[in-house]
Every structure is written in structure tokens, then in C-alpha cells.
Design an enzyme around this catalytic site. Structure first.
Site, PDB file in Angstrom:
ATOM      1  N   GLY A 104      -1.281  11.064   7.060  1.00 19.73           N
ATOM      2  CA  GLY A 104      -0.304  10.683   8.080  1.00 19.73           C
ATOM      3  C   GLY A 104       0.658  11.827   8.333  1.00 19.73           C
ATOM      4  O   GLY A 104       0.390  12.977   7.967  1.00 19.73           O
ATOM      5  N   VAL A 162      14.617  -7.011  -0.007  1.00 19.31           N
ATOM      6  CA  VAL A 162      14.210  -7.539  -1.306  1.00 19.31           C
ATOM      7  C   VAL A 162      14.859  -8.902  -1.554  1.00 19.31           C
ATOM      8  O   VAL A 162      14.177  -9.881  -1.878  1.00 19.31           O
ATOM      9  CB  VAL A 162      14.576  -6.541  -2.428  1.00 19.31           C
ATOM     10  CG1 VAL A 162      14.286  -7.131  -3.794  1.00 19.31           C
ATOM     11  CG2 VAL A 162      13.818  -5.242  -2.229  1.00 19.31           C
ATOM     12  N   ASN A 201       5.943   4.252  -7.741  1.00 14.78           N
ATOM     13  CA  ASN A 201       6.283   4.850  -6.446  1.00 14.78           C
ATOM     14  C   ASN A 201       6.039   6.360  -6.443  1.00 14.78           C
ATOM     15  O   ASN A 201       5.523   6.909  -5.467  1.00 14.78           O
ATOM     16  CB  ASN A 201       7.735   4.544  -6.077  1.00 14.78           C
ATOM     17  CG  ASN A 201       7.858   3.198  -5.370  1.00 14.78           C
ATOM     18  OD1 ASN A 201       6.876   2.492  -5.195  1.00 14.78           O
ATOM     19  ND2 ASN A 201       9.065   2.843  -4.974  1.00 14.78           N
ATOM     20  N   GLU A 260       7.436  -3.068   2.758  1.00 17.26           N
ATOM     21  CA  GLU A 260       7.879  -3.622   4.033  1.00 17.26           C
ATOM     22  C   GLU A 260       6.656  -3.863   4.918  1.00 17.26           C
ATOM     23  O   GLU A 260       5.710  -3.089   4.914  1.00 17.26           O
ATOM     24  CB  GLU A 260       8.860  -2.667   4.707  1.00 17.26           C
ATOM     25  CG  GLU A 260      10.171  -2.598   3.961  1.00 17.26           C
ATOM     26  CD  GLU A 260      11.171  -1.638   4.591  1.00 17.26           C
ATOM     27  OE1 GLU A 260      11.091  -1.393   5.802  1.00 17.26           O
ATOM     28  OE2 GLU A 260      12.029  -1.141   3.846  1.00 17.26           O
ATOM     29  N   LEU A 269      -4.883   6.026   0.753  1.00 17.60           N
ATOM     30  CA  LEU A 269      -5.511   7.343   0.936  1.00 17.60           C
ATOM     31  C   LEU A 269      -5.487   7.765   2.404  1.00 17.60           C
ATOM     32  O   LEU A 269      -6.214   8.668   2.783  1.00 17.60           O
ATOM     33  CB  LEU A 269      -6.962   7.312   0.442  1.00 17.60           C
ATOM     34  CG  LEU A 269      -7.194   7.286  -1.069  1.00 17.60           C
ATOM     35  CD1 LEU A 269      -8.687   7.203  -1.376  1.00 17.60           C
ATOM     36  CD2 LEU A 269      -6.590   8.517  -1.746  1.00 17.60           C
ATOM     37  N   CYS A 278      12.206   3.818   0.245  1.00 24.35           N
ATOM     38  CA  CYS A 278      11.951   3.868  -1.210  1.00 24.35           C
ATOM     39  C   CYS A 278      11.424   5.205  -1.710  1.00 24.35           C
ATOM     40  O   CYS A 278      12.045   5.823  -2.591  1.00 24.35           O
ATOM     41  CB  CYS A 278      10.977   2.766  -1.594  1.00 24.35           C
ATOM     42  SG  CYS A 278      11.647   1.120  -1.345  1.00 24.35           S
TER      43      CYS A 278
HETATM   44  C1  UDX Z   1       6.908   1.238  -1.134  1.00 22.01           C
HETATM   45  C2  UDX Z   1       5.966   0.695  -2.221  1.00 22.01           C
HETATM   46  O1  UDX Z   1       4.644   0.569  -1.685  1.00 22.01           O
HETATM   47  C3  UDX Z   1       6.462  -0.643  -2.723  1.00 22.01           C
HETATM   48  O2  UDX Z   1       5.649  -1.104  -3.794  1.00 22.01           O
HETATM   49  C4  UDX Z   1       7.896  -0.480  -3.221  1.00 22.01           C
HETATM   50  O3  UDX Z   1       8.418  -1.700  -3.678  1.00 22.01           O
HETATM   51  C5  UDX Z   1       8.791   0.090  -2.126  1.00 22.01           C
HETATM   52  O4  UDX Z   1       8.228   1.329  -1.661  1.00 22.01           O
HETATM   53  P1  UDX Z   1       7.323   0.788   1.466  1.00 22.01           P
HETATM   54  O5  UDX Z   1       8.373   1.841   1.399  1.00 22.01           O
HETATM   55  O6  UDX Z   1       7.617  -0.470   2.194  1.00 22.01           O
HETATM   56  O7  UDX Z   1       6.871   0.348  -0.017  1.00 22.01           O
HETATM   57  O8  UDX Z   1       6.053   1.432   2.181  1.00 22.01           O
HETATM   58  P2  UDX Z   1       4.545   1.828   1.828  1.00 22.01           P
HETATM   59  O9  UDX Z   1       3.627   0.950   2.544  1.00 22.01           O
HETATM   60  O10 UDX Z   1       4.338   2.009   0.390  1.00 22.01           O
HETATM   61  O11 UDX Z   1       4.472   3.263   2.537  1.00 22.01           O
HETATM   62  C6  UDX Z   1       5.297   4.358   2.116  1.00 22.01           C
HETATM   63  C7  UDX Z   1       5.017   5.557   2.987  1.00 22.01           C
HETATM   64  O12 UDX Z   1       3.691   6.039   2.784  1.00 22.01           O
HETATM   65  C8  UDX Z   1       5.127   5.259   4.485  1.00 22.01           C
HETATM   66  O13 UDX Z   1       5.731   6.367   5.116  1.00 22.01           O
HETATM   67  C9  UDX Z   1       3.666   5.108   4.920  1.00 22.01           C
HETATM   68  O14 UDX Z   1       3.451   5.375   6.267  1.00 22.01           O
HETATM   69  C10 UDX Z   1       3.007   6.123   4.015  1.00 22.01           C
HETATM   70  N1  UDX Z   1       1.574   5.860   3.777  1.00 22.01           N
HETATM   71  C11 UDX Z   1       1.206   4.756   3.075  1.00 22.01           C
HETATM   72  C12 UDX Z   1       0.622   6.752   4.224  1.00 22.01           C
HETATM   73  O15 UDX Z   1       0.955   7.769   4.869  1.00 22.01           O
HETATM   74  N2  UDX Z   1      -0.682   6.528   3.926  1.00 22.01           N
HETATM   75  C13 UDX Z   1      -1.091   5.448   3.212  1.00 22.01           C
HETATM   76  O16 UDX Z   1      -2.317   5.326   2.962  1.00 22.01           O
HETATM   77  C14 UDX Z   1      -0.121   4.532   2.770  1.00 22.01           C
END
Ligand code: UDX
Length: 447
Positions: free
Chosen positions: A259, A21, A214, A160, A256, A266
Site C-alpha cells: 500500500g 475502543v 502491532n 477500525e 500482506l 495505532c
Molecule cells: C491496528 C491493529 O490491527 C489492531 O489489532 C490494533 O488493536 C490497533 O491497530 P488499525 O490501526 O485499525 O488496527 O488498522 P489495521 O487494519 O491494522 O491497518 C493498519 C495499517 O496497515 C493501515 O494503514 C492499513 O492500510 C495498513 N495495511 C494493513 C496495509 O497496508 N496492508 C495490509 O495488508 C494490512
């Protein structure tokens, strides 16, 4: 190259903390035209950063940091007090890890607030960027103990892998403060483009917007993963189900994808912290509690699927795992479902051979990490795709099939082409999609 012409009138800004960040924010604010000093307590980190060497893998950030160092708009230092003394705005970008009891650990925020309080110039604004529980703004104000200093909350929403883009082109900029004037001063730092996306509010609402977003996204993903299980049991296809759901404009298409479970630095800590906050307030957030537990069960279900595709017995099997980070586009392995699955397979007696573009070859937590996707699969009884790195899609499936002992794939991200895999003789299982096998093989693998 980014256009480095300033787009805002320059302000002196201190950013305390140089993690994902803090670094991304520092680079973005300098790019907009501000004079930014980013600090960290780790001297080693600061020394490397000052030479343009980044401790994280994050697209575009190294490039902007290099440009801004060269332009003299960004510097790195280790003295928080000195940086605060020089700044009109001080952003707190400090870790708020999950404490032993699930609460957010605010000790870094508190310590820095106490440290900079006496050093701030009159009229300065201290802005909390870290994800902090509702009420933290009050704590920061009390700890600073300065009537002549403003306090604001400006949560970050960067993900990220797309951090710089999210920071420079956010869906919204949320600023909470005790007066609209203070909030507008903070918002102005982001330049004119921010104004169409601005949400100005009070500090508790700003703090809660971050947690609410979140937690909502985590619940949404758990819902999708639960639907995926129903699909597997009924023969439906989650890809069609989410396409149908996402076409409803009230639902939307993003976030959507099924996984192996959600993870990262986070969602796990923020959902736990929000549940603790709700509990302490006597509010019911059992929905989020259920999602946390269901997410852990879902990852366990994926481990069970691995067992099913290797004839029910993991012990003694050689299993390849592609991807160890919590998602593609980052080198972050914190709370990574892929790593958790690999670890559980090791604990069950499998010999696990992994490949991840961000992890050097060697031994990591009982796994043997290889330097290429193919070498990790040599003599493997099954391949598990744990992270959705784009390069996995371009691996030659004929070569893959030739090195593996058995042609079996469990794709926990549904990123490979099932038809192409089957025509190369693979049995292909995904999440929420029907398992497919070559015609001459037994298509009834129980996954
Ligand atoms: C998240 C929030 O998106 C972001 O706004 C906040 O500031 C920090 O937390 P991040 O942790 O970097 O960001 O990852 P993100 O892309 O949100 O994915 C979170 C988790 O969800 C990951 O494990 C990812 O693989 C999973 N995911 C995401 C899915 O399984 N399917 C999806 O469609 C999207």
C-alpha cells in the site's frame, strides 16, 4: 439486528472513555448481557451518545448501541467517579497518544486512576484496555492506592472498520493479572466462548503482547512494501510474490497487501513507543526503528511515483485523490498515508481534488474535497487511489476517462482492475506491479 439475549451472568461494568475502543467494548459487553455505564469527559459527546448518535463511523456499533440503550443495558454519563462507585469492573479505555518525545503519553490514564481510586468499591477490578507501555499496570496500582482493589491488563486488538467483529469474535483474549483467579474473573466477562481463546498471564506480558503484535505487523507490512519496490525494479509482480509467501502456513496470507505505507491511530504511535521502551531498557529494537524510517521513505516514494506519472513535474498539475482516511471502513484520518501524499502534492504546487465517502465536500488542509468520485476527477492530469474503499472498484471507467484531462491512474492499493483500466485507454500504475499502458501509448512511463 443482533440477538440481545444475555449470554453471561450480568455484572456492573464501567467503561471509562468513549472512543473506538471504549464504545465498541461497551456495546459488546452490553450485548453479552452486562449492565454497562460508559463515561467520557466531553459532555457534548455523552449527550449525543445518549441519543444514539455516534461520533465515529464503525460498522454495526451504532446499531448495537441503539439496541442496548433501548434494552436499558447501556448508559452514557460524564462522572467517572460515580460510574466507578457503582461498578464491579472498571475498564480504562483512554487515549495514550504519542507524546512529543515519542513516548506514550499516560497522563489520561494517570489522571483517571487518581480520580477513581478513592471511589472504587472494595473488591472491584480495574482493567487497563488502552495500549500502554510495559510497567503501566504498576503505575495504575500505585495511583489507585487501594489494597482492596485488583488491577488487570486486557489489551484490545480491534482494528477500525471491523471493531465490533474483532471485539465479539477475537482471535484471542489476553488477560494479565497478579493471580489466575483475578484474570479468570475478567475473562469470564466475555462469556463461555472466550475460554478456547484465552491467554492468562502476568500484567507486563499482557502489556507487551499488544505492542509486540502491532510492531510485528508494521514490520511485516514494511517488508512487503520493500518487496514491492524490488518488484517494480525487476518486473516481478508483488501479487504473485505475496501469494507465494502467504501459502506457506508459517507465514499466512493475512496482512500482506502492499500500500502507500502503514498509518492510523495505532501503528505509528505504538511502534515509536516500543522503540522508546526498548531504548530505556538498553535493548536493541533497531529492526522496528528501521521499519518506521522505511515506512516514511515508502510514502515519499509514492509521491515520487506521482511526479513520474505526470511527466516529472507536479507543480501546476491537477491531481485527483480517491480516499483520505488511513484505510477503508473508517472515517479516521489520523496518520493517513493517503492524506499525507495529498498534502505533499499540494506543497509541491499541485491542485489536489479529493473524494472520500466519509469526508463532506469543502476544503480540507488545502485540498478541495468533492462529493463524488467522478467530480473529483474532472480535468485531472492523474488519479491517485489512496484508500481501498470498495465503491472505487465499481466506478465506470469509461465515464472516468471522459472527465479526466489525461487517463493516468496510480493505484496505491492495487484495487482497480488494471486490464479494464488499460482497455479504457488508461495508463495504470500500482504498487509492486508492472505499469500497463494501452498499446498505442508509450508504455514506458517511468514509475
Ligand atoms: C491496528 C491493529 O490491527 C489492531 O489489532 C490494533 O488493536 C490497533 O491497530 P488499525 O490501526 O485499525 O488496527 O488498522 P489495521 O487494519 O491494522 O491497518 C493498519 C495499517 O496497515 C493501515 O494503514 C492499513 O492500510 C495498513 N495495511 C494493513 C496495509 O497496508 N496492508 C495490509 O495488508 C494490512
Amino acid at each position: 439486528m443482533f440477538d440481545i439475549r444475555p449470554t453471561v451472568s450480568s455484572r456492573r461494568i464501567a467503561v471509562i472513555g468513549s472512543g473506538y475502543v471504549g464504545l465498541t467494548l461497551s456495546a459488546s459487553l452490553a450485548l453479552l448481557g452486562h449492565e454497562v455505564e460508559c463515561t467520557d469527559h466531553s459532555l457534548e459527546r455523552i449527550t449525543q451518545l445518549a441519543q444514539g448518535q455516534l461520533p465515529i463511523v464503525e460498522e454495526g456499533v451504532a446499531e448495537v448501541v441503539g439496541q442496548m440503550l433501548a434494552a436499558g443495558r447501556l448508559r452514557f454519563a460524564s462522572d467517572n467517579g460515580l460510574a466507578a462507585e457503582r461498578a464491579d469492573f472498571v475498564f480504562l479505555c483512554l487515549p495514550t497518544p504519542m507524546g512529543a518525545d515519542g513516548w506514550a503519553d499516560l497522563s489520561f490514564v494517570q489522571k483517571v486512576a487518581a480520580e477513581i481510586g478513592p471511589r472504587l468499591r472494595p473488591g472491584a477490578t480495574v482493567i487497563t484496555k488502552s495500549t500502554v507501555p510495559v510497567g503501566t499496570g504498576e503505575m495504575v496500582r500505585d495511583t489507585l492506592a487501594r489494597d482492596d482493589v485488583q488491577v488487570a491488563s486486557n489489551p484490545e486488538f480491534l482494528a477500525e472498520g471491523s471493531a465490533l467483529r474483532d471485539c465479539l469474535h477475537p482471535d484471542r483474549i489476553v488477560v494479565g493479572a497478579s493471580s489466575e483467579a483475578v484474570a479468570r474473573n475478567v475473562a469470564d466477562l466475555y462469556g463461555p466462548f472466550a475460554h478456547s481463546r484465552l491467554i492468562l498471564t502476568d500484567i507486563p506480558s499482557a502489556e507487551l503482547i499488544k505492542y509486540a503484535s502491532n510492531a510485528y505487523l508494521a514490520v511485516r507490512l514494511t517488508f512487503v512494501n520493500s518487496m514491492a519496490e524490488i518488484c517494480e525494479t525487476t518486473g516481478a509482480d508483488i501479487r504473485s510474490v505475496v501469494a507465494g509467501m502467504g501459502s506457506d502456513h508459517r507465514i499466512g496470507k493475512a496482512f500482506l497487501r502492499p500500500g502507500p505505507g502503514w498509518g492510523g491511530s495505532c501503528f505509528p504511535k505504538d511502534t515509536e513507543a516500543l522503540v522508546r521502551t526498548a531504548g530505556s531498557l538498553g535493548c536493541d529494537l533497531s529492526l522496528v526503528e528501521t521499519a518506521i524510517a522505511a515506512n516514511a521513505r515508502h510514502t515519499q516514494r509514492v509521491v515520487n511515483k506521482v511526479a513520474a506519472i505526470v511527466d516529472g513535474q507536479v507543480a501546476g498539475k491537477r491531481i485527483a485523490v480517491w480516499g483520505l482516511t488511513f484505510k477503508a471502513g473508517t472515517d479516521d484520518r489520523r496518520q493517513s498515508p493517503a492524506l499525507e501524499i495529498a498534502r505533499q502534492l499540494v506543497a509541491l504546487g499541485a491542485s489536489v481534488h479529493a473524494y472520500d465517502p466519509t469526508v463532506p465536500a469543502g476544503i480540507v488542509q488545502g485540498l478541495e474535497v468533492h462529493s463524488s468520485a467522478i467530480s473529483a476527477c474532472r480535468d485531472a492530469d492523474a488519479l491517485i487511489v489512496g484508500t481501498e474503499w470498495a465503491e472505487f472498484r465499481s466506478v465506470d471507467l469509461a465515464v472516468l476517462g471522459a472527465v479526466m484531462s489525461r487517463r493516468v491512474i496510480l493505484d496505491t492499493r492495487n484495487v482497480l482492475d488494471p486490464g479494464a483500466a488499460v482497455s479504457e485507454g488508461f495508463t495504470y500504475a500500482g504498487i509492486g506491479i508492472p505499469t500497463q499502458a494501452p498499446a498505442e501509448q508509450d508504455a514506458g512511463v517511468a514509475v
